[in-house]
Design a protein around this motif. Structure first.
Motif, PDB file in Angstrom:
ATOM      1  N   ALA A 147      13.278  -9.353 -30.213  1.00 48.95           N
ATOM      2  CA  ALA A 147      12.369 -10.315 -30.809  1.00 48.95           C
ATOM      3  C   ALA A 147      10.996  -9.885 -30.102  1.00 48.95           C
ATOM      4  O   ALA A 147      10.976  -9.417 -29.236  1.00 48.95           O
ATOM      5  CB  ALA A 147      13.039 -11.596 -30.990  1.00 48.95           C
ATOM      6  N   GLN A 202      15.865   0.273 -34.819  1.00 48.84           N
ATOM      7  CA  GLN A 202      15.153  -0.251 -36.135  1.00 48.84           C
ATOM      8  C   GLN A 202      14.438   0.839 -37.128  1.00 48.84           C
ATOM      9  O   GLN A 202      14.764   0.535 -38.021  1.00 48.84           O
ATOM     10  CB  GLN A 202      13.906  -1.201 -35.541  1.00 48.84           C
ATOM     11  CG  GLN A 202      13.525  -2.105 -36.444  1.00 48.84           C
ATOM     12  CD  GLN A 202      12.135  -2.849 -36.315  1.00 48.84           C
ATOM     13  OE1 GLN A 202      11.250  -1.965 -35.706  1.00 48.84           O
ATOM     14  NE2 GLN A 202      11.827  -3.816 -36.949  1.00 48.84           N
ATOM     15  N   LEU A 288      10.122 -12.106 -35.407  1.00 43.28           N
ATOM     16  CA  LEU A 288      10.935 -10.900 -35.561  1.00 43.28           C
ATOM     17  C   LEU A 288       9.991  -9.812 -35.117  1.00 43.28           C
ATOM     18  O   LEU A 288       8.783  -9.675 -35.093  1.00 43.28           O
ATOM     19  CB  LEU A 288      11.213 -10.718 -37.167  1.00 43.28           C
ATOM     20  CG  LEU A 288      12.133 -11.846 -37.896  1.00 43.28           C
ATOM     21  CD1 LEU A 288      12.561 -11.486 -39.129  1.00 43.28           C
ATOM     22  CD2 LEU A 288      13.405 -12.098 -36.968  1.00 43.28           C
ATOM     23  N   LYS A 297      13.100  -6.294 -43.416  1.00 43.66           N
ATOM     24  CA  LYS A 297      14.023  -7.091 -42.447  1.00 43.66           C
ATOM     25  C   LYS A 297      15.010  -6.317 -41.772  1.00 43.66           C
ATOM     26  O   LYS A 297      16.174  -6.602 -42.441  1.00 43.66           O
ATOM     27  CB  LYS A 297      14.428  -8.482 -43.101  1.00 43.66           C
ATOM     28  CG  LYS A 297      13.250  -9.490 -43.209  1.00 43.66           C
ATOM     29  CD  LYS A 297      13.578 -10.893 -43.341  1.00 43.66           C
ATOM     30  CE  LYS A 297      12.272 -11.717 -43.534  1.00 43.66           C
ATOM     31  NZ  LYS A 297      12.910 -13.026 -43.659  1.00 43.66           N
ATOM     32  N   GLY A 299      16.369  -4.994 -37.715  1.00 40.73           N
ATOM     33  CA  GLY A 299      16.148  -5.489 -36.322  1.00 40.73           C
ATOM     34  C   GLY A 299      17.137  -4.388 -35.590  1.00 40.73           C
ATOM     35  O   GLY A 299      17.634  -3.490 -36.078  1.00 40.73           O
ATOM     36  N   ALA A 373      17.190 -12.925 -36.378  1.00 39.20           N
ATOM     37  CA  ALA A 373      17.145 -11.536 -35.564  1.00 39.20           C
ATOM     38  C   ALA A 373      18.549 -10.988 -35.236  1.00 39.20           C
ATOM     39  O   ALA A 373      18.800  -9.848 -35.338  1.00 39.20           O
ATOM     40  CB  ALA A 373      16.109 -11.766 -34.520  1.00 39.20           C
TER      41      ALA A 373
END
Length: 432
Positions: A147, A202, A288, A297, A299, A373
């Protein structure tokens, strides 16, 4: 205590009496005697669960020992296994260390304890981290979803009203923060392999592929190349502080005075940031990670740990009872109250966790952000079974580049790969 109602309900549903055969280890006081189990852990919250466990299980005594963090503990465990004595009953591992002990048979397969029933109470990323070749060798105890921790006051001073939603916005924000003055940077980096890997993770890169004893290392995949090129641009343009090392006094100072405007780390930073930057209380927020494409989105993870039972442990049944207690039973709430960031969905999805306004973070409900997250961590990530050695050698390779100021991430990764291939093959793996 917070979460006690939910946790007790979960415990009532998930804690059956196990009918285990003698092959599962020593009894938990079943013969009328007292069993003492030894737990190796550097997580102080685990000890919080001992009084309640011993009260509920009078035939079992628990001794928690800090045998050293990470490398020191793993070396001590290897030595005890080789010596055939002094092997603890329960051991804490960083996620990347689980394969190192699981693949050669040094950890017990927890399938015999029916651990599959816990799968739905963990975020997928954490469950994947303890699963090796289809078998579960540990239970997750804490987690580090990546994060962005950012100083909203510094961002506002630079004319940035919202945290960057994409890496392109992050790049533009970095230039605005740099323009505030000589000491201002959006972030620091002196060769943090975990940050770089979370960036790659990511972006969709999967540089390590492990299949049993075979390991393939490849830093030329599209996602990996994209992430490395982006961070190389940040370094080349002087937008990153390459003089200040994380966890140092200088790091604390710059977090305190706002000249270091953000840090992308695991969710566990929520527990230590207030101690390191007390003067910035009320200024920091959590968001995030910026995304590679607007609207995405996705992570990554940075750190986290689990507990496994050594195959040579004497009291496996008793060890598992304690493991179950502090990861799913009444002992879970005492650890959460003590600051543990756990990957249990029963905790992360609870109103108590998500709706709590945290004063240090400007009364932001950071639990909701970190829960999200945890849920969006990209799947398919693997670490090589010798990653404990690999991460230690990475710093030696990267340091001369950062010291000279002529930083080439591609060269660092190539040298790192060659060293890993050589070392892995020397240790009996098939590495290419």
């Amino acid at each position: 205590m917070r979460l006690s109602r939910k946790v007790r309900l979960l415990a009532a549903l998930l804690v059956p009496v196990f009918a285990l055969t003698a092959c599962s280890g020593g009894t938990a006081g079943g013969d009328g005697g007292e069993v003492k189990i030894t737990v190796w852990s550097w997580d102080g919250t685990v000890e919080r669960a001992v009084p309640g466990f011993e009260a509920a299980n009078p035939g079992i005594k628990v001794e928690v020992v800090n045998a050293g963090s990470s490398q020191d503990e793993y070396k001590a465990l290897d030595n005890a296994i080789q010596a055939g004595s002094g092997v603890p009953d329960l051991v804490m591992f960083e996620y990347f260390a689980v394969p190192y002990f699981a693949i050669p048979g040094k950890l017990a397969d927890l399938g015999e304890f029916g651990v599959e029933k816990f799968k739905e109470d963990y975020v997928q990323g954490a469950w994947n981290d303890v699963t090796v070749n289809g078998k579960v060798y540990a239970l997750p105890s804490d987690y580090g979803p990546s994060a962005m921790f950012y100083n909203a006051a510094t961002f506002k001073k630079a004319g940035i009203d919202e945290p960057p939603a994409t890496w392109d916005e992050y790049y533009e924000a970095a230039k605005k923060i740099r323009a505030l003055g000589e000491d201002y940077y959006i972030a620091q980096d002196t060769g943090d392999i975990f940050f770089l890997l979370s960036l790659i993770w990511q972006a969709g890169g999967r540089p390590f592929k492990v299949d049993g004893n075979k390991v393939r290392i490849d830093f030329t995949e599209e996602g990996t190349v994209k992430a490395v090129a982006f961070w190389q641009k940040m370094l080349d343009e002087g937008l990153i502080n390459t003089k200040i090392t994380a966890w140092s006094d200088d790091w604390n100072r710059t977090l305190n005075d706002g000249t270091l405007a953000s840090q992308i780390m695991g969710g566990w930073l929520t527990s230590t940031l207030p101690e390191r930057a007390p003067e910035a209380a009320g200024d920091f927020r959590v968001a995030l990670m910026p995304q590679w494409e607007k609207g995405d989105k996705v992570g990554a993870a940075n750190g986290g740990s689990a507990f496994g039972i050594p195959a040579a442990a004497e009291h496996k049944e008793a060890a598992f009872k304690f493991l179950e207690y502090f990861t799913h039973g009444d002992g879970l709430s005492s650890r959460v109250d003590a600051g543990a960031f756990v990957p249990n969905t029963s905790v992360l999805e609870s109103e108590t966790f998500q709706d709590k306004a945290v004063e240090y973070f400007g009364d932001q409900k950071i639990g909701a952000v970190l829960a999200e997250a945890s849920e969006i961590v990209g799947d398919g990530w693997q670490y090589p079974p010798f990653f404990e050695w690999a991460r230690s050698i990475y710093g030696d390779i990267a340091s001369p580049f950062y010291t000279s100021g002529r930083i080439s991430l591609t060269q660092i990764l190539e040298q790192w790969k060659q060293r890993c291939v050589q070392y892995g093959n020397e240790q009996g793996f098939e590495v290419s």
